[in-house]
Design an enzyme around this catalytic site. Structure first.
Site, PDB file in Angstrom:
ATOM      1  N   ASP A 208       0.690  -1.189  -0.144  1.00 23.15           N
ATOM      2  CA  ASP A 208      -0.188  -0.098  -0.058  1.00 23.15           C
ATOM      3  C   ASP A 208       1.050   1.289   0.084  1.00 23.15           C
ATOM      4  OD1 ASP A 208      -2.429   1.514  -0.013  1.00 23.15           O
ATOM      5  OD2 ASP A 208      -3.086   0.185   1.871  1.00 23.15           O
TER       6      ASP A 208
ATOM      7  N   ASP B 255     -11.021   1.853  -3.459  1.00 25.29           N
ATOM      8  CA  ASP B 255     -11.416   1.660  -2.041  1.00 25.29           C
ATOM      9  C   ASP B 255     -12.918   1.424  -1.992  1.00 25.29           C
ATOM     10  OD1 ASP B 255      -9.157   1.165  -0.921  1.00 25.29           O
ATOM     11  OD2 ASP B 255      -9.010   3.006   0.217  1.00 25.29           O
TER      12      ASP B 255
END
Ligand code: GLA
Length: 711
Positions: free
Chosen positions: A451, A516
């Site tokens: 990430d 997301d």
């Protein structure tokens, strides 16, 4: 050194790129359908002859592969160089053309007076029809050369292109298409976020007015780079137009000493005269055949469970084991432990940088959980955010100077974290050792979700120089090094969802986290936008919670599953929230995905024309013997019945049996066309030309049809 040819021609089985070498520097003369043998290259040059215009240059400055101030070009230069002398007016001469094989060329041009060399490298993949192009600059001069800009090769485009499509977004709403006309001057998108960004995807389409998903002429361009970028489409006053993509360099970011060189990121480009879907199929094949590692090309993509929207930071071994039991029963094959497992990470305020297992939460380390997961037949994956550090961490307390910053300027706050300076060797060593130690301690970890959750607002490195360029290269190198040490390890590129999705990072990784947002409705548009350049096999797509955590919207399990099924499928929720019905539905959906996933991940995509009520697409295999078509109604229709579904990509003469494969049970108000057509035979022509009347459903319903060609 051999003589310079007048033309260089690269062919794929469908396309030709023709470069002219008749001027001082090379330029793209033609990029389109494969030229017939009878079409001589000089014919194109003659046809392109333009007359002198009043109040203008007698002969226009060329749009060369790097159009230059030194060539008198008054559009945007492809190279901007500064040294103590006259580098600004760089004016190279083509001195060598190298062709190592028929589909590839390198044009070497040198400015002997200024001591600078530029090489344009271009290859056109013979079977996927995607061209990859980059520019390499070399300083031959004893004076330092500051590179302000070095674009990948600039491509002049035909003047029948009237439209541009760009891709813009924000967190949880990436890849939104934006259509506009070419207008005089430049359309420019610049990204200084230090990563690919949510805001501006480095890709562009250009097309003729008649172009749609299944027909018409279009070009696609994408810069494979995960740092700052600039993309430009310029229409000049003389009617010529071009696209230019490059890395955006910050002031003073790149200086070449004598003998040093810089290579631009690669620009990927293709053309189709069969519409946007065909153009995307070129890019999809390229990704599958050229960009992904050979191992990944072969591997079946396991169904994921990701803990993030299920439990966030609330890690408890017993709970996680319980989740693992449940998702294994659903058919999940890879369990990914997201953020929250490492030292001090009980929320997003602390812990980043301290990559050791938190002994308060995991007193016996990760072994009990990993063994449990493995015994259930699932692979284990784990989350890292290596480039970041929380000020509240042992790492930062020990090395406050390891972060990117700029002198005497306050750091902007962003998710309580700062960016580590990957241009320092000791930082990279630390990260490599920390990640390696986890992988060595837990040898069955097969997957990393990598990430990157903040922008780089203060890009200064230890030497006080802006360093996004070096930082990006250091990231690629670190990923490669970890993969080399752990063969078979797979890595997903995530950056607060889809802020690091590009061919640059994908060449080093295996999957991208598309967004997301797990809201199935938003996701349809996000995945659709992403599908212009990325195949379904690399697009992570998860079934989220019943009430979407980001939008608050409630979407049925049937639709959530139908949307995730067409990507690299996963689930991301607390499975304990599932009702009996939802559990069984999800189990069936996962089984259906598994039944068809090799097909889904390799088939040809046909996006169907947008209508504002539904988002529809189909997948068809190479011999057109099998297809899946998805109809996703997103809102109530204006008329009492929805529009027909007009299939695409089928063999018009073949006969297909039509079956509804999803959902397994559909509540209908009265018996509909679905009852009439189920299991019936139709020609491809009837399905495509005449179309299928769709049933009246509640808005937010997904239907998936299978078509089996009859022998
Ligand atoms: C980012 C990612 C999410 C999740 C969180 C964890 O937002 O995109 O999927 O991993 O970080 O902090």
């Amino acid at each position: 050194m051999s003589a310079i040819p007048a033309f260089v021609r690269l062919d794929s089985t469908l396309l030709t790129m023709l470069f002219s070498c008749q001027q001082r520097s090379p330029s793209l003369l033609y990029f389109g359908p494969r030229l017939e043998a009878q079409t001589e290259h000089d014919m194109l040059v003659l046809l392109a002859t333009r007359q002198e215009v009043k109040c203008a240059m007698v002969v226009e400055a060329p749009i060369s592969l790097s159009p230059l101030l030194g060539e008198g070009f008054t559009g945007a230069p492809g190279l901007e160089l500064v040294n103590a002398e006259i580098a600004w007016s760089f004016g190279p001469q083509l001195i060598e053309v190298r062709q190592h094989h028929a589909n590839q060329v390198e044009f070497v041009s040198v400015d002997a007076l200024r001591g600078i060399e530029v090489t344009h490298s271009i290859d056109l993949d013979a079977t996927t029809h995607v061209c990859r192009a980059s520019t390499t600059l070399r300083n031959l001069n004893s004076q330092a050369l500051q590179v302000q800009y070095c674009a990948a090769p600039t491509f002049q485009l035909p003047d029948n292109l009237t439209k541009l499509v760009s891709f813009e977004g924000r967190w949880s709403n990436e890849f939104q298409r934006q259509s506009m006309a070419w207008q005089l001057g430049s359309f420019v998108r610049e990204n200084r976020k230090g990563k690919t960004s949510h805001d501006t995807f480095p890709g562009l389409l250009s097309h003729t007015p008649q172009c749609d998903e299944q027909q018409g002429e279009c070009y696609g361009f994408h810069l494979g780079w995960s740092g700052n970028h600039r993309l430009r489409a310029e229409l000049l006053a003389d009617g010529r137009r071009y696209v230019q993509f490059g890395e955006l360099l910050l002031p003073g970011e790149l200086t070449l000493q004598q003998g040093q060189s810089y290579q631009s990121p690669s620009l990927y480009a293709s053309y189709s005269n069969e519409g946007f879907s065909a153009l995307s199929r070129h890019f999809h094949r390229y990704v599958r055949q050229q960009l992904l590692s050979p191992a990944q090309q072969q591997k079946t993509r396991p169904v994921h469970y990701n803990t993030w929207e299920g439990i966030y930071f609330d890690h408890k071994v017993e709970t996680l084991k319980e989740l693992a039991d449940k998702v294994a029963e659903l058919g999940v094959e890879r369990f990914v432990l997201d953020d929250g497992w490492f030292k001090g990470r009980r929320g997003d305020k602390a812990g980043l940088g301290d990559w050791t297992v938190d002994s308060l939460v995991y007193p016996q380390g990760l072994t009990p959980l990993i063994e449990h997961v493995n015994q259930l037949g699932m692979e284990f994956g784990i989350w890292f955010e290596p480039e970041m550090v929380n000020p509240d961490s042992d790492l930062f307390r020990a090395h406050p100077d390891w972060v990117l910053s700029s002198a005497n300027n306050e750091q902007l706050r962003f998710r309580n974290q700062l960016v580590l300076d990957l241009t320092r060797d000791e930082v990279v060593e630390y990260l490599f050792n920390a990640i390696d130690a986890i992988l060595v301690a837990y040898p069955t970890i097969a997957y990393i979700k990598w990430d990157m959750n903040r922008d780089i607002n203060h890009a200064g490195n230890f030497a006080g120089k802006p360093a996004v360029h070096q930082q990006t290269l250091a990231l690629y190198k670190l990923i490669d090094r970890i993969k080399a040490k752990h063969p078979g390890l797979e890595i997903e590129s995530c950056s607060s969802g889809g802020a690091r999705v590009d061919y640059g990072v994908l060449a080093h990784t295996d999957r991208v986290w598309t967004s997301d947002s797990n809201d199935a409705l938003d996701r349809l548009m996000i995945q659709r936008g992403c599908s212009y350049f990325f195949p379904s096999s690399v697009m992570g797509a998860h079934v989220g919670p019943r009430d979407c955590h980001i939008t608050g919207r409630r979407v049925s399990i049937e639709m959530r599953a139908a949307v995730a099924m067409f990507g690299h499928m996963g689930i991301e929720m607390d499975p304990r929230e599932l009702s009996e019905h939802e559990f069984q539905t999800l189990q069936t959906a996962i089984a259906l995905h598994k039944q068809h996933r090799e097909f889904i991940h390799n088939a040809d995509l046909y996006r169907l024309a947008d209508d504002e009520y539904a988002i529809n697409f189909g997948l068809v295999n190479a011999d057109k013997s099998f297809a899946l078509f998805a109809y996703n109604s997103v809102r109530e229709t204006n008329r009492t019945t929805p529009n027909k579904l007009r299939f695409a990509g089928l063999d018009p003469q073949a006969t297909y049996q039509l079956n509804l494969v999803w959902p397994t049970q559909l509540k209908e108000y009265s018996s509909s066309v679905l009852t009439a057509v189920e299991g019936q035979l139709f020609t491809g022509q009837a399905l495509q030309q005449f179309g299928l009347q769709l049933p009246i459903t509640n808005p937010q319903t997904s239907l998936v049809f299978a078509l089996n060609k009859q022998r």
